[in-house]
Enzyme design. Structure first.
Site, PDB file in Angstrom:
ATOM      1  N   PRO A  37       1.171  -1.188  -0.710  1.00  0.00           N
ATOM      2  CA  PRO A  37      -0.099  -0.073  -0.156  1.00  0.00           C
ATOM      3  C   PRO A  37       1.089   0.820   0.204  1.00  0.00           C
ATOM      4  O   PRO A  37       1.690   1.484   1.103  1.00  0.00           O
ATOM      5  CB  PRO A  37      -0.964   0.277   1.639  1.00  0.00           C
ATOM      6  CG  PRO A  37       0.067  -0.977   2.122  1.00  0.00           C
ATOM      7  CD  PRO A  37       0.839  -1.704   1.355  1.00  0.00           C
ATOM      8  N   ASP A  92       6.053   3.188   1.978  1.00  0.00           N
ATOM      9  CA  ASP A  92       5.646   1.534   1.869  1.00  0.00           C
ATOM     10  C   ASP A  92       4.567   2.265   3.467  1.00  0.00           C
ATOM     11  O   ASP A  92       5.265   2.315   4.204  1.00  0.00           O
ATOM     12  CB  ASP A  92       6.081   0.968   2.491  1.00  0.00           C
ATOM     13  CG  ASP A  92       5.123  -0.598   2.886  1.00  0.00           C
ATOM     14  OD1 ASP A  92       4.449  -0.286   2.686  1.00  0.00           O
ATOM     15  OD2 ASP A  92       5.732  -2.079   2.581  1.00  0.00           O
ATOM     16  N   HIS A  93       2.932   2.343   3.151  1.00  0.00           N
ATOM     17  CA  HIS A  93       2.295   2.557   4.676  1.00  0.00           C
ATOM     18  C   HIS A  93       2.134   2.140   5.501  1.00  0.00           C
ATOM     19  O   HIS A  93       1.837   2.453   6.832  1.00  0.00           O
ATOM     20  CB  HIS A  93       1.547   3.360   3.902  1.00  0.00           C
ATOM     21  CG  HIS A  93       0.461   4.752   4.499  1.00  0.00           C
ATOM     22  ND1 HIS A  93       0.892   5.379   5.931  1.00  0.00           N
ATOM     23  CD2 HIS A  93      -0.328   5.767   4.667  1.00  0.00           C
ATOM     24  CE1 HIS A  93       0.622   6.199   5.979  1.00  0.00           C
ATOM     25  NE2 HIS A  93      -0.847   6.781   5.007  1.00  0.00           N
ATOM     26  N   ARG A  94       2.450   0.966   5.036  1.00  0.00           N
ATOM     27  CA  ARG A  94       1.948  -0.137   6.383  1.00  0.00           C
ATOM     28  C   ARG A  94       4.166  -0.084   7.435  1.00  0.00           C
ATOM     29  O   ARG A  94       3.527   0.117   8.931  1.00  0.00           O
ATOM     30  CB  ARG A  94       2.722  -1.671   5.558  1.00  0.00           C
ATOM     31  CG  ARG A  94       1.688  -1.751   5.244  1.00  0.00           C
ATOM     32  CD  ARG A  94       1.831  -3.658   4.167  1.00  0.00           C
ATOM     33  NE  ARG A  94       2.970  -3.637   3.243  1.00  0.00           N
ATOM     34  CZ  ARG A  94       3.698  -5.002   2.991  1.00  0.00           C
ATOM     35  NH1 ARG A  94       3.356  -5.251   3.706  1.00  0.00           N
ATOM     36  NH2 ARG A  94       4.394  -4.616   2.745  1.00  0.00           N
TER      37      ARG A  94
END
Length: 410
Positions: A210, A382-384
């Site tokens: 994401p 990476d938004h994680r």
């Protein structure tokens, strides 16, 4: 004790490689670090070095042969040592012996219709170069694998074949079936080689991560002037990309939370600032890595970047020079690109897109209008693992360095 030389794994997705050329021959003395052969994968050609001192006792894999990762290539040991099920070569050439008649070659095995066509990377490249349709070629390698000599033989056979009839030529010229509607002039080309590898990796990255991309505008007027003065005064040719690499390395050193990777339910905190530098090739993309870039001077980074890019384009990178990145940079500024969304090079958590420098008119507080130079950077993350505010602080750290160029060097 004899040591085995095995097919190295040059990347996580590599399954096999082709023996392109034996640099050393049976009976040759080798030292640790000597190049003993060249191999080819779908991505590049690489040299394999000996890990031991000794004599190249026996070559197991022949040139043009496709060998799986960890497959046996050769033996290195002491002169005269027995290996495998045949006597090993001696360090000195043996006395001439009566020639032994060669066994009749095995009949080629035709490819299985509808199944996976087994073909070596080198054979694929040769087929593309010679215009040979390898899907119709019978393979003479192990398990019916198509090797380079099969392609060369098919090319020679095509030259000797009689000219096709008008109907046959028309059928051959007709495009293969495709799900898309074709129009006059369209050409159907098989997705293969490096282009296929890039396609698979980019698709995998886009599907699994994401991502968010944030853009920041940087006033590089002072940097451009500073670069020009340094180049003139010192007689060097530092590029704008060299300064971007140096500034990014320094920003990463002070923002280590950007240097992370995800592995299942674990977060890996990277200890090194290893910057992957995207280099465009004729048929794909490769990302050589500048290791520990934060510990390098501007001159060292400039030399490393230039050297890696040149050897990437000539297929002369070693197997370790495109592995181990903890962050990546993709520079499209030279093409006039104003902003873009770069795709993350897994397992990194971020990639920086570098855009074109553009002239803009700016009005100051007193109403005076001056011409300034601006550049945008596009940070995909990476938004994680990285939040928007954290990403913004990292980008601003790069901006502050590039707007005060002396700080890049200090």
């Amino acid at each position: 004790m004899a040591f085995e030389v095995k097919m190295p794994q040059l990347g996580l997705t590599m399954e096999e490689g082709t023996v392109t050329k034996w640099v050393k021959q049976e009976g040759d003395t080798v030292k640790a670090g000597d190049v003993i052969l060249e191999i080819t994968t779908d991505k590049l050609t690489s040299e394999v070095e000996s890990e031991h001192d000794g004599v190249l006792l026996k070559i197991v894999a022949q040139e043009g042969e496709d060998i799986p990762v960890k497959g046996l290539l050769a033996y290195i040991g002491e002169a005269g040592e027995q290996v495998g099920d045949a006597p090993a070569a001696k360090a000195e050439a043996p006395a001439a012996e009566a020639p032994v008649p060669a066994a009749a070659p095995a009949a080629p095995v035709a490819p299985v219709a509808g199944g996976r066509i087994r073909i070596s990377p080198l054979a694929k490249k040769t087929a593309a170069k010679l215009g040979v349709d390898y899907t119709t070629v019978a393979g003479s390698g192990p398990l019916g694998r198509i090797v380079q000599k099969d392609i060369l033989a098919a090319a020679e056979a095509a030259k000797a074949a009689p000219a096709p009839t008008a109907q046959a030529a028309a059928e051959k010229a007709a495009p293969k079936k495709t799900a898309l509607e074709l129009m006059d002039g369209d050409e159907v080309v098989k997705l293969a080689g490096m282009r296929k590898v890039v396609s698979e990796r980019m698709t995998k990255s886009a599907q699994e991560i994401p991502t968010v991309t944030q853009n920041v505008r940087i006033d590089v007027t002072e940097l451009m002037a500073f670069r020009k003065k340094i180049n003139n005064d010192l007689g060097v040719k530092y590029s704008l990309n060299d300064y971007v690499l140096k500034a990014t390395a320094k920003a990463l050193k002070n923002n280590k939370h950007i240097l992370v990777s995800i592995d299942g339910d674990q977060i890996i905190k990277r200890a090194h600032v290893n910057i992957g530098m995207a280099v465009a090739l004729e048929d794909g993309l490769i990302v050589p890595v500048i290791k520990d870039a934060d510990k390098m001077s501007l001159g060292e980074i400039s030399e490393a970047a230039r050297d890696l890019a040149e050897r990437a384009r000539t297929n002369k990178l070693s197997m370790d020079e495109y592995k181990g990145s903890t962050f990546s940079i993709s520079n499209l500024g030279m093409f006039g690109v104003e902003t873009f969304n770069p795709i993350i090079n897994q397992p990194d958590a971020g990639i920086l897109g570098v855009c074109a420098v553009q002239d803009e008119l700016v009005m100051d507080a007193e109403g005076n209008i001056t011409k300034r130079q601006f550049m945008r950077i596009s940070f995909t993350f990476d938004h994680r693992l990285i939040d928007g505010a954290t990403a913004a602080k990292f980008e601003l750290a790069i901006r502050d360095l590039m707007e005060h160029p002396m700080q890049i060097l200090l």
